[in-house]
Design a protein around this motif. Structure first.
Motif, PDB file in Angstrom:
ATOM      1  N   CYS A  71       0.829  -1.213   0.000  1.00 24.40           N
ATOM      2  CA  CYS A  71       0.000   0.000   0.000  1.00 24.40           C
ATOM      3  C   CYS A  71       0.860   1.258   0.000  1.00 24.40           C
ATOM      4  O   CYS A  71       0.499   2.253  -0.623  1.00 24.40           O
ATOM      5  N   GLU A  72       1.996   1.192   0.639  1.00 24.20           N
ATOM      6  CA  GLU A  72       2.870   2.364   0.729  1.00 24.20           C
ATOM      7  C   GLU A  72       3.384   2.809  -0.643  1.00 24.20           C
ATOM      8  O   GLU A  72       3.853   3.939  -0.798  1.00 24.20           O
ATOM      9  N   ASP A  73       3.281   1.950  -1.661  1.00 27.41           N
ATOM     10  CA  ASP A  73       3.712   2.322  -3.002  1.00 27.41           C
ATOM     11  C   ASP A  73       2.780   3.351  -3.644  1.00 27.41           C
ATOM     12  O   ASP A  73       3.132   3.981  -4.636  1.00 27.41           O
ATOM     13  N   ASP A  74       1.578   3.516  -3.106  1.00 28.84           N
ATOM     14  CA  ASP A  74       0.622   4.526  -3.579  1.00 28.84           C
ATOM     15  C   ASP A  74       0.087   5.260  -2.346  1.00 28.84           C
ATOM     16  O   ASP A  74      -1.001   4.968  -1.854  1.00 28.84           O
ATOM     17  N   PRO A  75       0.852   6.218  -1.826  1.00 27.87           N
ATOM     18  CA  PRO A  75       0.499   6.873  -0.553  1.00 27.87           C
ATOM     19  C   PRO A  75      -0.874   7.541  -0.547  1.00 27.87           C
ATOM     20  O   PRO A  75      -1.567   7.496   0.467  1.00 27.87           O
ATOM     21  N   GLU A  76      -1.279   8.142  -1.670  1.00 29.76           N
ATOM     22  CA  GLU A  76      -2.592   8.799  -1.713  1.00 29.76           C
ATOM     23  C   GLU A  76      -3.701   7.766  -1.516  1.00 29.76           C
ATOM     24  O   GLU A  76      -4.602   7.949  -0.699  1.00 29.76           O
ATOM     25  N   TRP A  77      -3.629   6.680  -2.274  1.00 24.39           N
ATOM     26  CA  TRP A  77      -4.632   5.615  -2.153  1.00 24.39           C
ATOM     27  C   TRP A  77      -4.579   4.994  -0.760  1.00 24.39           C
ATOM     28  O   TRP A  77      -5.610   4.755  -0.132  1.00 24.39           O
ATOM     29  N   THR A 151     -17.237   4.240   0.648  1.00 24.13           N
ATOM     30  CA  THR A 151     -16.947   5.646   0.434  1.00 24.13           C
ATOM     31  C   THR A 151     -16.459   5.908  -0.986  1.00 24.13           C
ATOM     32  O   THR A 151     -15.849   5.038  -1.598  1.00 24.13           O
ATOM     33  N   ALA A 152     -16.721   7.115  -1.481  1.00 28.50           N
ATOM     34  CA  ALA A 152     -16.113   7.566  -2.738  1.00 28.50           C
ATOM     35  C   ALA A 152     -14.653   7.892  -2.434  1.00 28.50           C
ATOM     36  O   ALA A 152     -14.326   8.346  -1.338  1.00 28.50           O
ATOM     37  N   MET A 153     -13.787   7.623  -3.403  1.00 29.21           N
ATOM     38  CA  MET A 153     -12.359   7.841  -3.191  1.00 29.21           C
ATOM     39  C   MET A 153     -11.785   8.640  -4.357  1.00 29.21           C
ATOM     40  O   MET A 153     -11.937   8.234  -5.515  1.00 29.21           O
ATOM     41  N   ASP A 154     -11.107   9.736  -4.044  1.00 31.83           N
ATOM     42  CA  ASP A 154     -10.500  10.575  -5.081  1.00 31.83           C
ATOM     43  C   ASP A 154      -9.422   9.833  -5.868  1.00 31.83           C
ATOM     44  O   ASP A 154      -9.192  10.143  -7.034  1.00 31.83           O
TER      45      ASP A 154
END
Length: 181
Positions: A71-77, A151-154
């Motif tokens: 998960c840390e490879d995509d910090p925003e997600w 939830t919606a996620m940006d």
């Protein structure tokens, strides 16, 4: 019986065909494109991304693909999904229409959890199918994943709400109830 092995570059045509199947495109191409999704898989297979892409085989016949990543490879997600340090994210698809609705997805996720836990024994595992994807949600629940949020996620390409699931780091995973409903 489902088994997993690394997806080879020469097998990308299978993923392209599967992404074009209506039952896959509905979820994987929402807010995206075939070219974009295939490019992500290709980059991972060629080692340009850290995502591990695996071919899903049922009785040694290709039926889909799956992937896992830190998960840390995509910090925003990771922040949006509420990932803890060390968590791993998963994605999966049964591409062959004849393999859908027969429990293959449940076996696939169980096998994927085993692969992830072999590499990261105590990690939590997260997945975020679209909230309306009842089949994917059932597969996760049958493997012991718990719903954390809807939830919606940006960070997702679609505006549809996502169902965020988590398998705790101390949970073994594996089918809790393999009886299809």
């Amino acid at each position: 019986m489902v088994s997993l092995r690394p997806l080879a570059a020469e097998e990308l045509a299978l993923v392209e065909r599967w992404l074009s199947e209506p039952h896959v495109a509905r979820w994987f191409l929402a807010g995206s494109s075939l070219e974009r999704e295939l490019a992500d898989v290709r980059d991972s297979v060629l080692g340009q991304q850290r995502t591990q892409v695996l071919l899903v085989l049922e009785h040694d016949e290709p039926v889909g693909w799956c992937q896992w990543y830190r998960c840390e490879d995509d910090p925003e997600w990771a922040a949006e999904i509420g990932a803890a340090d060390g968590d791993v994210g998963i994605d999966y698809a049964i591409g062959e229409p004849a393999a859908v609705g027969r429990g293959v997805g449940t076996e696939l996720v169980a096998a994927l959890v085993r692969v992830v836990r072999a590499a990261h024994p105590s990690c939590g595992i997260v997945a975020d199918p679209e909230a309306h994807n009842a089949a994917s949600r059932r597969v996760l629940e049958k493997n012991g994943f718990k719903l954390a949020a809807v939830t919606a996620m940006d960070s997702e390409p679609t505006d549809e709400p996502m169902a965020v699931y988590r398998l705790a780091g101390d949970s073994p995973g594996g089918p809790v109830n393999t009886k299809l409903q």
